[in-house]
Enzyme design. Structure first.
Site, PDB file in Angstrom:
ATOM      1  N   LYS A   1      -0.131   4.918   6.590  1.00  0.00           N
ATOM      2  CA  LYS A   1      -0.758   5.657   5.491  1.00  0.00           C
ATOM      3  C   LYS A   1      -0.277   7.101   5.498  1.00  0.00           C
ATOM      4  O   LYS A   1       0.272   7.592   6.478  1.00  0.00           O
ATOM      5  CB  LYS A   1      -2.291   5.650   5.615  1.00  0.00           C
ATOM      6  CG  LYS A   1      -2.924   4.273   5.658  1.00  0.00           C
ATOM      7  CD  LYS A   1      -2.789   3.550   4.357  1.00  0.00           C
ATOM      8  CE  LYS A   1      -3.384   2.143   4.474  1.00  0.00           C
ATOM      9  NZ  LYS A   1      -2.953   1.271   3.424  1.00  0.00           N
TER      10      LYS A   1
ATOM     11  N   SER B   1       0.791  -1.232   0.000  1.00  0.00           N
ATOM     12  CA  SER B   1       0.000   0.000   0.000  1.00  0.00           C
ATOM     13  C   SER B   1       0.826   1.286   0.000  1.00  0.00           C
ATOM     14  O   SER B   1       0.340   2.315  -0.441  1.00  0.00           O
ATOM     15  CB  SER B   1      -0.969   0.019   1.185  1.00  0.00           C
ATOM     16  OG  SER B   1      -0.290   0.245   2.388  1.00  0.00           O
TER      17      SER B   1
END
Length: 156
Positions: free
Chosen positions: A91, A47
């Site tokens: 993130k 990710s």
């Protein structure tokens, strides 16, 4: 048992207790530091490509700025997953409360975009690899309470 042997055992016991106390203090210091000041995080998965490697990187994260509301767009954060609470994620913050964020709904299938205003007390997070990331596009804005730290330094 003679008096001399008892004195020797007392001295040995005092030394052992002193060393155990030092170890206990050191472990308490490490726990407090890891919980409230800094932590080392192991990062892996697709990710956050290309920022972090697929096979794993190490990073140093500080654990106090998110508690003070000092997280801004562009910062990389570690957070608890809103969907799987036992999972810790890494993130990038795209928007903070009050920001208007435009994002691609399904990057693999279309170019359709949506715009959202980040609610109060929340942040909008996305992985750098939008084609293979479960992030705010899937589960919405994330409450500040789920943030666990802000990345300072990539170690590897």
């Amino acid at each position: 048992m003679s008096l001399r042997n008892q004195k020797e055992l007392t001295i040995i016991a005092k030394e052992a207790f002193s060393k155990m106390f030092l170890v206990a203090k050191s472990l308490c210091f490490l726990h407090v530091t890891n919980t409230h000041v800094f932590t080392v995080a192991s990062l892996y998965g697709p990710s956050m490509l290309p920022t972090f490697n697929l096979t794993g990187d190490w990073a140093l994260a500080e654990r106090f700025s998110h508690k003070l509301g000092k997280v801004g767009a562009g910062d990389i954060v570690i957070l608890k997953s809103p969907v799987e609470p036992r999972k810790i994620m890494t993130k990038r913050v795209i928007g903070v409360e009050g920001d208007s964020v435009t994002y691609v709904v399904e990057p693999k299938n279309s170019d359709r975009t949506e715009t959202i205003v980040v609610p109060k007390g929340h942040v909008w997070v996305e992985g750098d690899n939008i084609y293979n990331s479960k992030d705010s596009r899937n589960f919405g804005a994330v409450p500040y309470g789920l943030l666990r730290g802000k990345m300072l330094w990539k170690v590897s």
